[in-house]
Design a protein around this motif. Sequence first.
Motif, short mmCIF file in Angstrom:
data_model
loop_
_atom_site.label_atom_id
_atom_site.label_comp_id
_atom_site.label_asym_id
_atom_site.label_seq_id
_atom_site.Cartn_x
_atom_site.Cartn_y
_atom_site.Cartn_z
N VAL A 7 42.59 45.58 41.87
CA VAL A 7 43.20 44.45 41.19
C VAL A 7 43.83 44.96 39.90
O VAL A 7 43.34 45.92 39.29
CB VAL A 7 42.18 43.31 40.89
CG1 VAL A 7 41.62 42.74 42.19
CG2 VAL A 7 41.05 43.80 39.98
N THR A 9 45.29 44.88 35.95
CA THR A 9 44.83 44.42 34.65
C THR A 9 45.93 44.66 33.62
O THR A 9 46.82 45.49 33.82
CB THR A 9 43.55 45.15 34.21
OG1 THR A 9 43.06 44.57 33.00
CG2 THR A 9 43.76 46.64 34.00
N ALA A 15 38.80 45.08 31.02
CA ALA A 15 38.39 45.01 32.42
C ALA A 15 37.12 45.83 32.66
O ALA A 15 36.22 45.39 33.37
CB ALA A 15 39.52 45.50 33.32
N TYR A 19 33.71 44.39 34.27
CA TYR A 19 33.21 44.84 35.57
C TYR A 19 31.97 45.73 35.50
O TYR A 19 31.16 45.72 36.43
CB TYR A 19 34.32 45.54 36.36
CG TYR A 19 35.31 44.58 36.94
CD1 TYR A 19 34.96 43.76 38.01
CD2 TYR A 19 36.59 44.46 36.42
CE1 TYR A 19 35.86 42.85 38.54
CE2 TYR A 19 37.50 43.56 36.95
CZ TYR A 19 37.12 42.76 38.01
OH TYR A 19 38.01 41.86 38.54
N THR A 53 40.20 48.72 39.28
CA THR A 53 41.09 47.91 38.45
C THR A 53 41.93 48.87 37.64
O THR A 53 41.47 49.95 37.27
CB THR A 53 40.33 46.92 37.55
OG1 THR A 53 41.27 46.05 36.91
CG2 THR A 53 39.47 47.61 36.51
N ASP A 115 38.51 36.87 36.82
CA ASP A 115 38.29 37.84 35.74
C ASP A 115 39.25 37.53 34.59
O ASP A 115 40.08 36.61 34.70
CB ASP A 115 38.40 39.27 36.27
CG ASP A 115 39.81 39.75 36.57
OD1 ASP A 115 40.80 39.04 36.28
OD2 ASP A 115 39.93 40.86 37.10
N ASP A 117 41.90 38.76 33.68
CA ASP A 117 43.31 38.85 34.07
C ASP A 117 43.72 37.79 35.08
O ASP A 117 44.87 37.72 35.48
CB ASP A 117 43.61 40.24 34.63
CG ASP A 117 43.66 41.28 33.54
OD1 ASP A 117 44.60 41.23 32.73
OD2 ASP A 117 42.75 42.14 33.49
N ASN A 119 42.33 37.50 38.22
CA ASN A 119 42.01 37.90 39.59
C ASN A 119 40.80 37.12 40.08
O ASN A 119 39.80 37.02 39.38
CB ASN A 119 41.71 39.40 39.66
CG ASN A 119 42.89 40.24 39.25
OD1 ASN A 119 43.94 40.20 39.88
ND2 ASN A 119 42.74 40.98 38.17
#
Length: 136
Positions: A7, A9, A15, A19, A53, A115, A117, A119
Motif C-alpha cells: 500500500v 504512503t 506509516a 504498522y 508500505t 490507515d 493514508d 488504505n
Amino acid sequence: MIGYTMVGTTDLKRAERFYDPLMALIGQERCYCDEQVASWGRKDDDRAPRFFTGYPFDGNCASVGNGTMTAFLVESADVIDRMFEIAMERGGRDQGKPGFRPQYGDGFYAAYVRDPDGNKLAFVCYDARKSSASRT
C-alpha cells in the motif's frame, strides 16, 4: 498464491509507526526498510507473504483505490480488539468496529480500519468463539 501486498504512503515514518505494533501483535517482523519502503513478514521464510508500505515507484502521490482492502488473518477476537485499539491510537479511522459478522460465517469476527493514508485494512478471524467475550 500471494507473494506480497503493498500500500502506498505519503509519510513512510508515520506509516512505520502505525504498522510496527500491529504487525508485532500478529508475529510479523520488520523484514526490510529503506528510505522508500518498509516491509513486514517472516525473516526466516522469504517465500511467506509479506506486507509493504512505501512511496509509489513512479514518484507520483500515493492514492487509495475504492474497493481495495488488505485483510490480515488473526488468531483471535481478543487480538483483533487490540489491533483495532492500536490502529485508532496511531491515527487510523474506524471503518467497522470489532465484532462478529454472521453473514460471513458463524465464527467470522472482524474489524475494519483505514490507515493514516486512507488504505483500508481488515483484521479477521474465521473461527472466533462467542463464549470468549461478550461480543455481538
